[in-house]
Design an enzyme around this catalytic site. Structure first.
Site, mmCIF file in Angstrom:
data_model
loop_
_atom_site.group_PDB
_atom_site.id
_atom_site.type_symbol
_atom_site.label_atom_id
_atom_site.label_comp_id
_atom_site.label_asym_id
_atom_site.label_seq_id
_atom_site.Cartn_x
_atom_site.Cartn_y
_atom_site.Cartn_z
ATOM 1 N N GLY A 70 0.810 -1.212 0.000
ATOM 2 C CA GLY A 70 0.000 0.000 0.000
ATOM 3 C C GLY A 70 0.848 1.269 0.000
ATOM 4 O O GLY A 70 0.546 2.222 -0.717
ATOM 5 N N THR A 71 1.896 1.267 0.785
ATOM 6 C CA THR A 71 2.737 2.468 0.886
ATOM 7 C C THR A 71 3.353 2.809 -0.467
ATOM 8 O O THR A 71 3.287 3.952 -0.927
ATOM 9 C CB THR A 71 3.837 2.249 1.955
ATOM 10 O OG1 THR A 71 3.182 2.020 3.206
ATOM 11 C CG2 THR A 71 4.772 3.430 2.069
ATOM 12 N N ASN A 150 -8.594 3.732 8.023
ATOM 13 C CA ASN A 150 -7.965 2.619 8.747
ATOM 14 C C ASN A 150 -8.126 2.721 10.259
ATOM 15 O O ASN A 150 -7.938 1.742 10.962
ATOM 16 C CB ASN A 150 -6.474 2.541 8.396
ATOM 17 C CG ASN A 150 -5.776 3.875 8.513
ATOM 18 O OD1 ASN A 150 -6.132 4.849 7.854
ATOM 19 N ND2 ASN A 150 -4.788 3.938 9.380
ATOM 20 N N GLN A 180 -7.938 -0.426 2.866
ATOM 21 C CA GLN A 180 -8.865 -0.999 3.855
ATOM 22 C C GLN A 180 -10.230 -1.365 3.257
ATOM 23 O O GLN A 180 -11.061 -1.947 3.949
ATOM 24 C CB GLN A 180 -9.080 -0.029 5.031
ATOM 25 C CG GLN A 180 -7.828 0.247 5.847
ATOM 26 C CD GLN A 180 -7.344 -0.945 6.689
ATOM 27 O OE1 GLN A 180 -8.066 -1.922 6.913
ATOM 28 N NE2 GLN A 180 -6.109 -0.877 7.160
ATOM 29 N N SER A 200 -3.173 -3.319 -0.901
ATOM 30 C CA SER A 200 -2.084 -4.028 -0.219
ATOM 31 C C SER A 200 -2.480 -5.486 0.025
ATOM 32 O O SER A 200 -3.616 -5.764 0.420
ATOM 33 C CB SER A 200 -1.822 -3.334 1.118
ATOM 34 O OG SER A 200 -0.887 -4.068 1.868
ATOM 35 N N GLY A 201 -1.526 -6.398 -0.171
ATOM 36 C CA GLY A 201 -1.815 -7.827 -0.036
ATOM 37 C C GLY A 201 -2.099 -8.297 1.378
ATOM 38 O O GLY A 201 -3.005 -9.096 1.612
ATOM 39 N N HIS A 202 -1.326 -7.756 2.344
ATOM 40 C CA HIS A 202 -1.412 -8.357 3.684
ATOM 41 C C HIS A 202 -2.667 -7.970 4.470
ATOM 42 O O HIS A 202 -2.895 -8.501 5.554
ATOM 43 C CB HIS A 202 -0.132 -8.073 4.491
ATOM 44 C CG HIS A 202 0.046 -6.658 4.922
ATOM 45 N ND1 HIS A 202 -0.064 -6.270 6.230
ATOM 46 C CD2 HIS A 202 0.354 -5.531 4.236
ATOM 47 C CE1 HIS A 202 0.174 -4.971 6.330
ATOM 48 N NE2 HIS A 202 0.426 -4.505 5.136
ATOM 49 N N THR A 238 12.993 -7.163 -10.607
ATOM 50 C CA THR A 238 12.453 -8.514 -10.806
ATOM 51 C C THR A 238 11.147 -8.671 -10.047
ATOM 52 O O THR A 238 11.051 -8.266 -8.886
ATOM 53 C CB THR A 238 13.485 -9.564 -10.330
ATOM 54 O OG1 THR A 238 14.675 -9.372 -11.099
ATOM 55 C CG2 THR A 238 12.966 -10.983 -10.502
ATOM 56 N N CYS A 326 0.205 2.422 12.792
ATOM 57 C CA CYS A 326 1.303 3.308 12.432
ATOM 58 C C CYS A 326 1.416 4.444 13.420
ATOM 59 O O CYS A 326 2.503 4.801 13.854
ATOM 60 C CB CYS A 326 1.096 3.851 11.031
ATOM 61 S SG CYS A 326 0.871 2.513 9.877
HETATM 62 N N1 PLP Z 1 -3.253 2.892 3.401
HETATM 63 C C1 PLP Z 1 -4.047 2.503 4.412
HETATM 64 C C2 PLP Z 1 -5.435 3.050 4.527
HETATM 65 C C3 PLP Z 1 -3.574 1.572 5.348
HETATM 66 O O1 PLP Z 1 -4.368 1.167 6.345
HETATM 67 C C4 PLP Z 1 -2.243 1.066 5.207
HETATM 68 C C5 PLP Z 1 -1.689 0.127 6.207
HETATM 69 O O2 PLP Z 1 -2.068 0.112 7.352
HETATM 70 C C6 PLP Z 1 -1.465 1.494 4.124
HETATM 71 C C7 PLP Z 1 -2.006 2.416 3.239
HETATM 72 C C8 PLP Z 1 -0.069 0.992 3.899
HETATM 73 O O3 PLP Z 1 -0.077 -0.317 3.399
HETATM 74 P P1 PLP Z 1 1.225 -1.266 3.509
HETATM 75 O O4 PLP Z 1 1.289 -1.741 4.927
HETATM 76 O O5 PLP Z 1 0.978 -2.379 2.550
HETATM 77 O O6 PLP Z 1 2.393 -0.438 3.120
#
Ligand code: PLP
Length: 384
Positions: A70-71, A150, A180, A200-202, A238, A326
């Site tokens: 996501g970041t 989030n 989210q 984001s995958g996780h 890669t 975070c």
């Molecule tokens: N954006 C939102 C709304 C999130 O909740 C998060 C992670 O908590 C992210 C972005 C960042 O995702 P990643 O952990 O895959 O970098």
């Protein structure tokens, strides 16, 4: 007994995802850029994942760029769009309640000379559309709005926002942080007027360190990394084949029986809210109905600092977040709760509980019962 109620921070990999990742590591470990059969097999897995994901969004697989999560997706969307479209204007617009990966990227772009406008929200954390109407002008390059918050689960009116943006400036791009919301609701970027969408995958029972950015065809984006020109030059390096294949599987799985899964999540949310509503000095932040994300509850617990309560719950194997993962890492006050005008002492006493399809009703009951037991005890301790 254990209650993992921190699924907005991260989720357990599903069995199907685990098996897929392992297969890629063990058997299909070729480099998709290699010209031989092993490389082509790996490439086929990457394409399959892109196709699975594209199907969930009703977009083309060519519009999916894999990232590290996501970041990175948010960074690529914001910096990539701002830099590529610099000649058309200087204004970037976002909200006051974005994830740090949007907020801090916007702060970086401000240092690069862009003008950034942070739109206010109401007491429920919902974007005030009138402020968007006032902010969009001919100089606007990009508008970035998250779909589900989030920290509180507030859902933003992204489609309405996109339509306002289009009316005022058809050239401005719309980005949605769907980290989210993806896998929790149907998203149709083309219908909703979204040009860029981060996932984001996780957060969806996929692997960590992998995600994607949907980039609508013909959208001008400058890449952030340069090298071998993989992914049409948009993201050199890669491919993370195990991660990508795992993400494809997670995306497919998330959208299988989505309605039943969402109903299960809302029932967990309702159950938790019902069981905690009777607790003295406990208030819910934001909306709680079907107009909120199904998997997130934010509670302010008067008179108890969130970190203290978080660790007290941990003693009973109950895992939650203080505000957002975070924010708690950096011990910074939550910008989202501040923007919602929550009193600082309540913002400091806020916990986030987040569920997944694997969460059992027993976990909810256990956590609610322990809260009822621990909170009065901690309050007595604080008063002494
Ligand atoms: N954006 C939102 C709304 C999130 O909740 C998060 C992670 O908590 C992210 C972005 C960042 O995702 P990643 O952990 O895959 O970098």
């Amino acid at each position: 007994m254990e209650a993992y109620l921190d699924n907005s921070a991260t989720t357990r990999c599903s069995r199907r995802v685990q098996e897929t990742v392992l297969r890629m590591m063990d058997c299909d470990y070729g480099n998709p850029s290699s010209l031989h059969k092993k490389g082509m097999e790996a490439e086929a897995h990457v394409r399959k994942a892109a196709a699975e994901i594209a199907r969930t969004l009703r977009v083309s697989e060519k519009e999916i760029i894999f990232t590290s999560g996501g970041t990175e997706s948010n960074n690529l969307a914001l910096i990539g769009a701002a830099m590529a479209n610099r000649r058309s204007g200087n204004r970037l617009i976002t909200t006051q309640v974005e994830h740090s990966s949007v907020r801090n990227t916007m702060a970086y772009l401000e240092k690069q000379g862009f003008e950034v406008i942070y739109l206010p929200v109401d007491k429920d954390g919902i974007l005030l559309l009138d402020s968007l109407r006032e902010a969009v002008n001919g100089q606007t390059v990009l508008v970035s709005i998250m779909q589900a918050n989030n920290e509180t689960g507030a859902l933003q009116p992204v489609a309405e926002a996109a339509s306002i943006v289009r009316q005022i400036n058809p050239a401005a791009l719309v980005h949605a942080d769907a980290v989210q919301s993806y896998g929790k609701m149907r998203i149709r970027p083309k219908k909703e007027g979204i040009d860029l969408l981060s996932v984001s995958g996780h957060k969806i029972h996929g692997p960590k360190g992998v995600g994607f950015l949907y980039i609508r065809e013909k959208t001008k984006i400058t890449p952030l990394s340069f090298g071998g020109g993989q992914q049409s030059g948009m993201r050199s390096g890669t491919h993370n084949v195990p991660g990508i294949a795992g993400l494809g599987e997670a995306a497919k799985e998330a959208y299988e029986g989505l309605e039943e899964k969402t109903a299960h999540l809302y029932s967990l949310k309702d159950r938790f809210l019902e069981k905690t509503a009777c607790l003295e000095g406990v208030t819910v932040n934001g909306r709680t109905g079907r107009d909120s994300a199904p998997h997130i509850v934010s509670l302010s617990i008067e008179g108890v600092r969130s970190e203290v309560l978080l660790h007290a719950l941990e003693e009973y194997n109950i895992y939650v977040s203080a505000g957002s993962a975070c924010a708690s890492n950096h011990r910074a006050p939550s910008q989202t709760l501040q923007a919602m005008k929550l009193k600082p002492e309540l913002a400091d006493s806020t916990l986030r509980f987040s569920f997944s399809v694997y969460t059992a009703a027993e976990e909810i009951d256990y956590a609610a019962a322990k809260l009822a037991e621990i909170v009065p005890r901690l309050r007595r301790y604080v008063r002494r």
